[in-house]
Structure formats: structure tokens, C-alpha cells
Write an enzyme that holds these catalytic residues in place. Structure first.
Site, mmCIF file in Angstrom:
data_model
loop_
_atom_site.group_PDB
_atom_site.id
_atom_site.type_symbol
_atom_site.label_atom_id
_atom_site.label_comp_id
_atom_site.label_asym_id
_atom_site.label_seq_id
_atom_site.Cartn_x
_atom_site.Cartn_y
_atom_site.Cartn_z
ATOM 1 N N TRP A 157 0.805 -1.214 0.000
ATOM 2 C CA TRP A 157 0.000 0.000 0.000
ATOM 3 C C TRP A 157 0.844 1.273 0.000
ATOM 4 C CZ3 TRP A 157 1.158 2.919 4.170
ATOM 5 C CH2 TRP A 157 1.488 2.300 5.367
ATOM 6 N N CYS A 158 2.105 1.200 0.379
ATOM 7 C CA CYS A 158 2.972 2.373 0.462
ATOM 8 C C CYS A 158 3.763 2.554 -0.840
ATOM 9 C CB CYS A 158 3.932 2.225 1.635
ATOM 10 S SG CYS A 158 5.139 3.548 1.748
ATOM 11 N N GLY A 159 3.657 3.738 -1.431
ATOM 12 C CA GLY A 159 4.378 4.030 -2.662
ATOM 13 C C GLY A 159 5.893 3.939 -2.497
ATOM 14 N N VAL A 210 7.524 1.945 -0.544
ATOM 15 C CA VAL A 210 7.868 0.516 -0.545
ATOM 16 C C VAL A 210 7.876 -0.003 -1.980
ATOM 17 C CG1 VAL A 210 7.108 -1.795 0.158
ATOM 18 C CG2 VAL A 210 7.078 0.092 1.811
ATOM 19 N N ARG A 211 6.866 0.360 -2.750
ATOM 20 C CA ARG A 211 6.813 -0.096 -4.151
ATOM 21 C C ARG A 211 8.042 0.380 -4.934
ATOM 22 N NH1 ARG A 211 1.473 1.462 -3.393
ATOM 23 N NH2 ARG A 211 1.754 3.343 -4.662
#
Length: 129
Positions: free
Chosen positions: A42-44, A46-47
Site C-alpha cells: 500500500w505504500c508508494g 515501498v513499491r
């Protein structure tokens, strides 16, 4: 090198399964959990950082790393007393933390957060590469 996925973080650093050998180090990468609607974290941040981190910790040689998931956005950001925020001081994800034994006690000795994890030199410095 090994990536250990779904690491269950204990209640305290003293309970981390750190080897007893001198100069032993233990790495935990705190990540946002997968959003079931998108099948992505859900965290950009992290992506954005995960491809480089996966590559770094898949290389030979590299230290073992433990991926720990902080829960859904709601669990992590909205629930009072999130254990990651209160017990581990994880206020931003992703966070890569290094733990070592210092005077017989397991302590966090370094960390990188969010965009710092896009810098291969900083990652190398933290992991001792």
C-alpha cells in the site's frame, strides 16, 4: 544470502534470533503489507524501493534479511498503539534496520528509511558491503 519473508518481529530487540558469534548482525526490513485490492504494497515508497532491495539482498554475497510487514495502512497509521510504532519506533516505511550485540545487549545500530533506500551506496554502507 537469503531473504526471509513474513518475519514475525518479537516483542523486543533482545528476543531477535541474533547469532552469538562476534560481529553478528541481523537485518529487518519493515514493509507495508500487501493491499488485497491491488496486490501491491500500500505504500508508494515501498513499491519504489523494493526492486532495488530485492536485487541487493539476492546478490552473492549479501547478508540474510528478514522482511517484516507492519499491517494495512489503517493498522499501521490509525490504530493507536501500533506495536511497530511504539515498540520498534518504525514511523516510516520502508525502514531497513541493522541490529548487533553491543555489550551483551541487542541494539539497533543503524537504519535507513524511505528514499534513503534508493541509494545503493548508503545501503552498502549499512550492510557492510
Amino acid at each position: 544470502m537469503t531473504i526471509k519473508d513474513n518475519f514475525e518481529v518479537p516483542k523486543s530487540a533482545q528476543e531477535l534470533p541474533l547469532p552469538d558469534e562476534p560481529n553478528a548482525r541481523f537485518f529487518v526490513l519493515y514493509l507495508s503489507s500487501i493491499d488485497p485490492a491491488t496486490n501491491q504494497p500500500w505504500c508508494g515508497d515501498v513499491r519504489r524501493t523494493l526492486p532495488l532491495l530485492n536485487k541487493t539482498f539476492s546478490a552473492d554475497p549479501s547478508p540474510e534479511i528478514h522482511y517484516a510487514y507492519v499491517g494495512s495502512r489503517y493498522e499501521y497509521k490509525e490504530v493507536p498503539g501500533s506495536r511497530f510504532r511504539t515498540d520498534w519506533d518504525i514511523t516510516r516505511v520502508p525502514t531497513l534496520a541493522r541490529y548487533e550485540r553491543v555489550n551483551g545487549q541487542v541494539k539497533e545500530v543503524g537504519r535507513l528509511v524511505e528514499g534513503e533506500l534508493l541509494d545503493e551506496k548508503r545501503i552498502g554502507g549499512l550492510i557492510g558491503a
